[in-house]
Structure formats: C-alpha cells, structure tokens
Write a protein that holds these residues in place. Structure first.
Motif, PDB file in Angstrom:
ATOM      1  N   UNK A 152       0.801  -1.225   0.000  1.00  0.00           N
ATOM      2  CA  UNK A 152       0.000   0.000   0.000  1.00  0.00           C
ATOM      3  C   UNK A 152       0.836   1.278   0.000  1.00  0.00           C
ATOM      4  N   UNK A 153       2.067   1.193   0.479  1.00  0.00           N
ATOM      5  CA  UNK A 153       2.896   2.393   0.582  1.00  0.00           C
ATOM      6  C   UNK A 153       4.366   1.996   0.613  1.00  0.00           C
ATOM      7  N   UNK A 154       5.232   2.992   0.521  1.00  0.00           N
ATOM      8  CA  UNK A 154       6.676   2.767   0.536  1.00  0.00           C
ATOM      9  C   UNK A 154       7.309   3.686   1.586  1.00  0.00           C
ATOM     10  N   UNK A 155       8.184   3.086   2.407  1.00  0.00           N
ATOM     11  CA  UNK A 155       8.946   3.858   3.388  1.00  0.00           C
ATOM     12  C   UNK A 155      10.415   3.449   3.288  1.00  0.00           C
ATOM     13  N   UNK A 173       0.093   5.040  -7.637  1.00  0.00           N
ATOM     14  CA  UNK A 173      -0.989   5.090  -6.658  1.00  0.00           C
ATOM     15  C   UNK A 173      -0.532   4.799  -5.243  1.00  0.00           C
ATOM     16  N   UNK A 174       0.737   4.398  -5.090  1.00  0.00           N
ATOM     17  CA  UNK A 174       1.264   4.109  -3.764  1.00  0.00           C
ATOM     18  C   UNK A 174       1.502   5.398  -2.983  1.00  0.00           C
ATOM     19  N   UNK A 175       1.241   5.342  -1.677  1.00  0.00           N
ATOM     20  CA  UNK A 175       1.604   6.445  -0.793  1.00  0.00           C
ATOM     21  C   UNK A 175       3.073   6.307  -0.421  1.00  0.00           C
ATOM     22  N   UNK A 176       3.693   7.413   0.001  1.00  0.00           N
ATOM     23  CA  UNK A 176       5.072   7.362   0.462  1.00  0.00           C
ATOM     24  C   UNK A 176       5.158   8.004   1.838  1.00  0.00           C
ATOM     25  N   UNK A 177       5.950   7.411   2.695  1.00  0.00           N
ATOM     26  CA  UNK A 177       6.065   7.826   4.088  1.00  0.00           C
ATOM     27  C   UNK A 177       7.463   8.394   4.331  1.00  0.00           C
TER      28      UNK A 177
END
Length: 255
Positions: free
Chosen positions: A106-109, A138-142
């Motif tokens: 769902x996201x990348x950190x 579409x991925x969120x990034x943290x």
C-alpha cells in the motif's frame, strides 16, 4: 482526531529473529516490512505479510540499501539508476507476498541510512521517487516532514504521508539524532506515549538540546527492534485511545 501507528517488521533472517512481529501486528495499523536488502528473507516476508493481511494491517515496503551486514544503517553512494532499480526490485518482491496473502503493498517507506540520506540528498531522493512512480503511482510514500524526499514525491504526484518517531530523539531542526549519539533512542514508555500525544495535538516536543521543536505527523513509528518495543507500542496506543485519538491506517482509508 486520528493517527496511524506503524512499525518496522519482518527484520529477522534465517534462524535469527529480531523483534516480536506477531505482538506488534496486534497493535499497529501499518507494517513497514523489510524487503530482503537490509533484513528479511522470503520466508520471513511471506509470514509477516500473511499475518498483517489477516489482522487488517496495511503492508508497506520498507526499502533500503543492499546492506545486510550493516542492517541498512550505512550510507552507500549508489548511482541513481541503480538505486531506482533496487527499489523497484524490493517493492515487487514484497508485493508478490502481499498479493499471495490477499492484499497488496500500500505504501513505501525508506529504511535507515537511505531514509536519512534522502532528507537532503537530491539525487537519491529523485531515484527513490522515480522507482515508486514507475512501479505504481498510486502508492503512498512515508517520510520525514520537510524532507526533499517528500517534496519531490509530491511534485511527482505521489501521495505523501508525514511521519514522526515515537522512540527517537530530534534535533532542533526536526531531523533525527544519529543513533551513535547519546540519547538518540528513547526507552521510557510513559514518556514516549505523552510525547506522541503532544505530536498528535500539534504541540512542540523537546529536542535533544532542550529546545522545543514542532513535528507534524500523519503517522507515528515505533521501531520493532527497539528493546521493549511491544510495551512502548501498547502504551502509545493506550494513551492515544484514552485521549480520544482514533488509530487507523492512512493507506486503507480509500478502500
């Protein structure tokens, strides 16, 4: 008022275990899962993804330098194109296990030294942004508020999520105190929980030199490898809930 609670998980390797992933997955709402470059192996990754999906915890790819020996905490001067490919490789590997478990990344950190480098390192920040954009825009990034990483990600049209660290000390500039310096890691669960509540309320916290620093955050991180991590996470979650703060995964709110 709401906040996400995340933790770094899947950092065991072979017979070596690190942290209590199962216990933390019963508390946090987002799992930053190692992708095999700084920690984790295929069996560990698949296991953590399966547990996370069963518990309704969002799966995030925690990408880093190719540095198993240093746990990804040593800066590596990787050429931009190579770094982009390394990050794509890591996201894809974890995404495969997440999809087998019934969900997706769902996201990348970024992890460790890469996380800290791309606060200011323009070339590497652009390389990581390009990897996420190519794999799935579409991925969120943290990342750290005010970092070049989040600025460039926003410019590229990615959804950015600001992160604060429950158990790490801050400099007066709002960056993390290097782990080698005294006081870089906090350990008192009650102190950490009160600090997190201040962050959620938008109030300043005390920097390592005693000055106030304001840290804006959409997600709070409890490091899974910190001694007493489960107790810290429990106390943070309890204190936030008692104050009426809802803990929910930022990456699942669109579903």
């Amino acid at each position: 008022m709401r906040i996400d609670l995340n933790s770094d998980l899947g950092e065991g390797f072979g017979r070596w275990e690190l942290g209590d992933d199962e216990a933390l997955l019963s508390i946090v709402t987002s799992a930053n899962v190692a992708c095999g470059f700084h920690a984790g192996d295929p069996t560990v990754l698949r296991g953590v993804c399966g547990q996370a999906v069963r518990r309704g915890v969002a799966v995030g790819a925690q990408v880093g330098y190719r540095d198993l020996a240093g746990f990804g905490r040593r800066f590596i001067d990787v050429p931009a194109g190579e770094l982009t490919n390394d990050v794509i490789y890591q996201i894809g590997a974890l995404d495969a296990f997440a999809r087998i478990a019934g969900d997706r990344v769902r996201y990348v950190k970024p992890h460790g030294a890469l996380y800290n480098a791309i606060v200011h390192h323009e070339e590497q920040a652009r390389a990581v942004v390009e990897a996420v954009r190519l794999y799935d825009p579409g991925l969120s990034v943290l990342g750290l508020p005010g970092s070049r990483w989040l600025e460039l990600a926003e410019q590229a049209g990615l959804r950015t999520v600001r992160e604060a660290f429950a158990d790490r000390a801050y400099t007066p500039e709002g960056t993390l105190v290097p782990r080698r310096q005294p006081g870089a890691v906090l350990h008192d669960p009650d102190e950490i929980a009160e600090r997190c509540l201040r962050i959620v309320h938008g109030e300043p916290v005390t920097a390592v030199d005693g000055t106030p620093v304001r840290v804006r955050a959409d997600s709070l991180c409890v490091h899974g490898d910190t001694p007493g991590a489960v107790r810290v996470a429990e106390q943070v979650a309890r204190r936030l809930a008692d104050a009426g703060v809802r803990i929910a995964a930022f990456a699942l709110e669109r579903d």
